[in-house]
Write a protein that holds these residues in place. Structure first.
Motif, PDB file in Angstrom:
ATOM      1  N   LYS A  79      -6.488  -3.844   1.958  1.00 53.76           N
ATOM      2  CA  LYS A  79      -6.606  -3.506   3.380  1.00 53.76           C
ATOM      3  C   LYS A  79      -5.237  -3.451   4.044  1.00 53.76           C
ATOM      4  N   THR A  80      -4.353  -4.362   3.652  1.00 54.16           N
ATOM      5  CA  THR A  80      -2.996  -4.362   4.201  1.00 54.16           C
ATOM      6  C   THR A  80      -2.259  -3.090   3.815  1.00 54.16           C
ATOM      7  N   HIS A  81      -2.417  -2.655   2.544  1.00 51.84           N
ATOM      8  CA  HIS A  81      -1.775  -1.409   2.102  1.00 51.84           C
ATOM      9  C   HIS A  81      -2.339  -0.205   2.858  1.00 51.84           C
ATOM     10  N   VAL A  82      -3.643  -0.171   3.059  1.00 52.05           N
ATOM     11  CA  VAL A  82      -4.264   0.949   3.778  1.00 52.05           C
ATOM     12  C   VAL A  82      -3.749   0.991   5.217  1.00 52.05           C
ATOM     13  N   ALA A  83      -3.662  -0.161   5.857  1.00 49.76           N
ATOM     14  CA  ALA A  83      -3.138  -0.219   7.226  1.00 49.76           C
ATOM     15  C   ALA A  83      -1.688   0.266   7.267  1.00 49.76           C
ATOM     16  N   SER A  84      -0.906  -0.114   6.267  1.00 53.98           N
ATOM     17  CA  SER A  84       0.484   0.326   6.198  1.00 53.98           C
ATOM     18  C   SER A  84       0.564   1.837   6.001  1.00 53.98           C
ATOM     19  N   LEU A  85      -0.319   2.378   5.171  1.00 51.98           N
ATOM     20  CA  LEU A  85      -0.346   3.823   4.948  1.00 51.98           C
ATOM     21  C   LEU A  85      -0.666   4.576   6.235  1.00 51.98           C
ATOM     22  N   MET A  86      -1.629   4.067   6.992  1.00 56.27           N
ATOM     23  CA  MET A  86      -1.973   4.714   8.264  1.00 56.27           C
ATOM     24  C   MET A  86      -0.783   4.701   9.214  1.00 56.27           C
ATOM     25  N   ARG A  87      -0.084   3.579   9.261  1.00 53.88           N
ATOM     26  CA  ARG A  87       1.058   3.463  10.158  1.00 53.88           C
ATOM     27  C   ARG A  87       2.191   4.414   9.739  1.00 53.88           C
ATOM     28  N   LYS A  88       2.476   4.460   8.433  1.00 52.83           N
ATOM     29  CA  LYS A  88       3.601   5.269   7.958  1.00 52.83           C
ATOM     30  C   LYS A  88       3.312   6.770   8.028  1.00 52.83           C
ATOM     31  N   THR A  89       2.065   7.158   7.773  1.00 52.88           N
ATOM     32  CA  THR A  89       1.742   8.584   7.721  1.00 52.88           C
ATOM     33  C   THR A  89       1.251   9.135   9.055  1.00 52.88           C
ATOM     34  N   GLY A  90       0.889   8.240   9.969  1.00 54.22           N
ATOM     35  CA  GLY A  90       0.332   8.696  11.241  1.00 54.22           C
ATOM     36  C   GLY A  90      -1.124   9.081  11.154  1.00 54.22           C
ATOM     37  N   CYS A  91      -1.767   8.805  10.015  1.00 53.94           N
ATOM     38  CA  CYS A  91      -3.200   9.096   9.867  1.00 53.94           C
ATOM     39  C   CYS A  91      -4.004   8.031  10.613  1.00 53.94           C
ATOM     40  N   PRO A  92      -4.894   8.425  11.535  1.00 54.21           N
ATOM     41  CA  PRO A  92      -5.599   7.435  12.348  1.00 54.21           C
ATOM     42  C   PRO A  92      -6.755   6.748  11.639  1.00 54.21           C
ATOM     43  N   ASN A  93      -7.173   7.277  10.483  1.00 54.38           N
ATOM     44  CA  ASN A  93      -8.321   6.673   9.809  1.00 54.38           C
ATOM     45  C   ASN A  93      -8.273   6.988   8.318  1.00 54.38           C
ATOM     46  N   ARG A  94      -9.204   6.398   7.605  1.00 56.09           N
ATOM     47  CA  ARG A  94      -9.238   6.483   6.141  1.00 56.09           C
ATOM     48  C   ARG A  94      -9.509   7.910   5.660  1.00 56.09           C
ATOM     49  N   ILE A  95     -10.346   8.634   6.369  1.00 59.01           N
ATOM     50  CA  ILE A  95     -10.667   9.997   5.943  1.00 59.01           C
ATOM     51  C   ILE A  95      -9.444  10.891   6.058  1.00 59.01           C
ATOM     52  N   ARG A  96      -8.673  10.710   7.124  1.00 65.41           N
ATOM     53  CA  ARG A  96      -7.435  11.493   7.234  1.00 65.41           C
ATOM     54  C   ARG A  96      -6.474  11.147   6.105  1.00 65.41           C
ATOM     55  N   LEU A  97      -6.456   9.881   5.706  1.00 66.26           N
ATOM     56  CA  LEU A  97      -5.634   9.499   4.556  1.00 66.26           C
ATOM     57  C   LEU A  97      -6.099  10.229   3.293  1.00 66.26           C
ATOM     58  N   ALA A  98      -7.418  10.295   3.108  1.00 65.63           N
ATOM     59  CA  ALA A  98      -7.961  10.986   1.934  1.00 65.63           C
ATOM     60  C   ALA A  98      -7.586  12.462   1.950  1.00 65.63           C
ATOM     61  N   VAL A  99      -7.674  13.085   3.122  1.00 62.92           N
ATOM     62  CA  VAL A  99      -7.273  14.484   3.269  1.00 62.92           C
ATOM     63  C   VAL A  99      -5.795  14.647   2.903  1.00 62.92           C
ATOM     64  N   LEU A 100      -4.955  13.731   3.411  1.00 61.76           N
ATOM     65  CA  LEU A 100      -3.523  13.794   3.102  1.00 61.76           C
ATOM     66  C   LEU A 100      -3.266  13.667   1.609  1.00 61.76           C
ATOM     67  N   ALA A 101      -3.981  12.758   0.950  1.00 57.76           N
ATOM     68  CA  ALA A 101      -3.793  12.553  -0.492  1.00 57.76           C
ATOM     69  C   ALA A 101      -4.097  13.842  -1.264  1.00 57.76           C
ATOM     70  N   VAL A 102      -5.192  14.501  -0.885  1.00 54.99           N
ATOM     71  CA  VAL A 102      -5.561  15.738  -1.586  1.00 54.99           C
ATOM     72  C   VAL A 102      -4.578  16.850  -1.269  1.00 54.99           C
ATOM     73  N   GLN A 103      -4.181  16.974   0.000  1.00 55.29           N
ATOM     74  CA  GLN A 103      -3.251  18.028   0.398  1.00 55.29           C
ATOM     75  C   GLN A 103      -1.901  17.899  -0.306  1.00 55.29           C
ATOM     76  N   THR A 104      -1.458  16.677  -0.504  1.00 50.28           N
ATOM     77  CA  THR A 104      -0.122  16.455  -1.067  1.00 50.28           C
ATOM     78  C   THR A 104      -0.129  16.283  -2.574  1.00 50.28           C
ATOM     79  N   GLY A 105      -1.306  16.319  -3.175  1.00 45.97           N
ATOM     80  CA  GLY A 105      -1.387  16.210  -4.621  1.00 45.97           C
ATOM     81  C   GLY A 105      -1.153  14.825  -5.162  1.00 45.97           C
ATOM     82  N   VAL A 106      -1.342  13.800  -4.325  1.00 52.41           N
ATOM     83  CA  VAL A 106      -1.209  12.419  -4.785  1.00 52.41           C
ATOM     84  C   VAL A 106      -2.524  12.026  -5.435  1.00 52.41           C
ATOM     85  N   THR A 107      -2.538  11.893  -6.746  1.00 56.48           N
ATOM     86  CA  THR A 107      -3.769  11.626  -7.496  1.00 56.48           C
ATOM     87  C   THR A 107      -3.607  10.377  -8.367  1.00 56.48           C
ATOM     88  N   PRO A 108      -4.728   9.708  -8.691  1.00 51.88           N
ATOM     89  CA  PRO A 108      -4.653   8.517  -9.540  1.00 51.88           C
ATOM     90  C   PRO A 108      -4.061   8.844 -10.893  1.00 51.88           C
TER      91      PRO A 108
END
Length: 218
Positions: A188-217
């Motif tokens: 949860k701390t990492h997710v909160a940090s990701l939102m702060r650093k990327t400007g994504c307001p929620n988890r779904i926007r983070l997921a969209v960003l991951a797919v758009q940028t090609g960040v995959t497991p």
């Protein structure tokens, strides 16, 4: 007990959702609506934890209703129920404040799990929806913003990139914690940090960003 409001114009759909929800001992359906007209009043009166919202309805549609819910009671979690014909509604619903997305033909156990995730503060979304949501997000942005190369994601640690990739793959905090051998609180701390650093307001926007940028497991 998780309090649920059902909003769908089809009586049989609402009946099926009610029966499914009430089969679980921790869920309670506190109200129903056939369209979005009375939703703002019902949310204020009933104070549901989760609203299951059909996006396509006559009169006041699910997007308008979601926006009104956010104005009346921002703490409510709206989980949008979509079909494969709802592509044009996905990104507007996200912009209106939808907390999660689930396809209507999801298995019953997936729907129940999504309700519990939403009530716990995790944003549920079907993998089937994510690709279409990404496409909507890209088309809603300017051409200059439409794609962000992976190397331009700002100042992420290696661990944060791993977490971002798994958010993009649709994993919950608990599932990410298991994969990375971390505590859920740490995730949860990492997710909160990701939102702060990327400007994504929620988890779904983070997921969209991951797919758009090609960040995959890995």
């Amino acid at each position: 007990m998780i309090r649920i409001l059902l909003v769908d114009d089809q009586h049989l759909v609402r009946m099926g959702l009610r029966m499914l929800c009430e089969s679980a001992p921790d869920l309670e359906v506190v109200g129903e609506a056939a369209d979005g007209r009375d939703v703002q009043r019902l949310v204020t009166e009933l104070q549901p934890d989760v609203v299951l919202m059909d996006l396509r309805m006559p009169g006041v549609d699910g997007i308008t209703a979601t926006r009104r819910i956010m104005q009346a009671r921002p703490a409510s979690r709206v989980v949008a129920l979509t079909t494969f014909g709802d592509d044009d509604h996905l990104y507007p619903a996200l912009a209106a404040g939808a907390f999660g997305f689930l396809v209507k033909d999801s298995p019953p156990e997936e729907l129940l799990a999504a309700i519990r995730k939403a009530a716990a503060g995790e944003q549920p979304f079907s993998q089937a929806v994510l690709g279409r949501l990404v496409d909507q997000a890209v088309r809603a942005r300017s051409p200059q913003e439409a794609a962000v190369p992976a190397h331009e994601v700002p100042e992420l640690t290696g661990r944060e990139r791993e977490v971002l990739a798994m958010v993009g793959a649709g994993l919950s905090n608990g599932e990410i914690a298991d994969r990375l051998h971390l505590g859920v609180t740490t995730v949860k701390t990492h997710v909160a940090s990701l939102m702060r650093k990327t400007g994504c307001p929620n988890r779904i926007r983070l997921a969209v960003l991951a797919v758009q940028t090609g960040v995959t497991p890995q």
